[in-house]
Structure formats: C-alpha cells, structure tokens
Design an enzyme around this catalytic site. Structure first.
Site, PDB file in Angstrom:
ATOM      1  N   CYS A 155      31.310  26.835  -5.619  1.00  0.00           N
ATOM      2  CA  CYS A 155      30.253  25.823  -5.583  1.00  0.00           C
ATOM      3  C   CYS A 155      30.847  24.433  -5.362  1.00  0.00           C
ATOM      4  CB  CYS A 155      29.414  25.872  -6.858  1.00  0.00           C
ATOM      5  SG  CYS A 155      28.356  27.347  -6.920  1.00  0.00           S
ATOM      6  N   GLU A 205      24.028  25.829  -7.904  1.00  0.00           N
ATOM      7  CA  GLU A 205      24.413  24.680  -7.077  1.00  0.00           C
ATOM      8  C   GLU A 205      24.296  25.008  -5.596  1.00  0.00           C
ATOM      9  OE1 GLU A 205      27.464  24.863 -10.525  1.00  0.00           O
ATOM     10  OE2 GLU A 205      26.179  26.240  -9.431  1.00  0.00           O
TER      11      GLU A 205
END
Length: 164
Positions: free
Chosen positions: A104, A77
């Site tokens: 993330c 991500e």
C-alpha cells in the site's frame, strides 16, 4: 455563540475511515481508509475486501492453512486509491486505522499522497511495516499517528422528530 464541542478535521476524516472499515467482511481485521484533498474535501474511501466481482462468500477469509485471504484481499488504502477513479491525488492525505503495509505504501507514493495519518501501528516491527516506513520517508511522504482525546463517536439513526 457557536458550539465548542465539534470534532477536528482529523477526527472527522479518521471517523469516516473507521466507518468505512465497518463495510469489511473480514472476520479478523477491518480497516478503512479516507483520502482527503488539501482543501479538506473527501476524494475517496475504501476498506479491506475482495475485488469487485469476486464474491465474499466464495473466497477464503482464513489467516492460516492451505488457502488464506492474503492473495485475494485488496487493502483499504489501495481500494481508496482505486475508488478515486483516476482523480488527482497529488498533495492529498490518507486517513487509515492501521499503518499501511509495504504494498500500500508503494501505491500511496505513486499516487502522490503526501501524508498518512493512522491510529494503530500494530505491526510496527514487521518487515512489511519497516519497508513501508523506509519507502514513505525516502519519497517524502509524511506519516503520523493521530493523537486525540476523543475515544468514540456514537452515531444514531433516530430521526430528529423522534428524539423530541
């Protein structure tokens, strides 16, 4: 009459995320991410791996022991967010094979992503995932597990003329 057995947008973008994961050198966990605009245009992709300039052969991939991969690996991500090279991600969606960790989630929130679609919530009871869900919820970022009847997509690299 048009073809009826085409895949949905969600299946398409999750497929791109899964394909990106195939680039990961991690021997245990391969995760990919695909960031998509509100208009269904791919903005960026990423996968879990070492930062640019850090050789996959010189850093550890171990999960346990004196030296592990954890201080070094960039998650899918975050890689996708960084690979967007400053493009506006506000209102976008991120497709990811594994539910995002708390680090993330912070980057997802700060970048303006508004929805997370994921396949697996393998670490649902971990402190990291619980913190991630709490922050995403507080920030108004939607998250949902992708539900599909599709089990697999097969890709082949055989030219059309060789199939006849």
């Amino acid at each position: 009459m048009k073809r009826q057995d085409y895949i949905s947008w969600d299946e398409y973008f999750m497929g791109i995320a899964i394909l990106a994961a195939r680039r990961s050198k991690d021997p245990n966990t391969q995760v990919g991410a695909c960031i998509v605009s509100e208009d269904n245009i791919i903005i960026s992709t990423g996968y879990n791996g070492m930062p640019k300039g850090c050789s996959d052969d010189e850093y550890p991939w171990d999960r346990e022991g004196a030296e592990t991969k954890y201080p070094y690996v960039v998650h899918a991500e975050l890689n996708a967010i960084l690979n967007a090279n400053g493009r506006d991600l506000r209102g976008s969606r991120v497709y990811v094979a594994l539910f995002p960790c708390n680090e993330c989630a912070k980057a997802i929130i700060q970048s303006g992503v508004k929805e997370v679609l994921y396949l697996s919530d393998k670490y649902a009871d971990s402190m990291s995932t619980l913190a991630s869900k709490r922050m995403l919820t507080s920030a108004g970022v939607q998250f949902r597990k992708l539900k599909t009847d599709l089990k697999e997509i097969t890709l082949d690299f055989i030219p059309i003329e060789d199939k006849e």
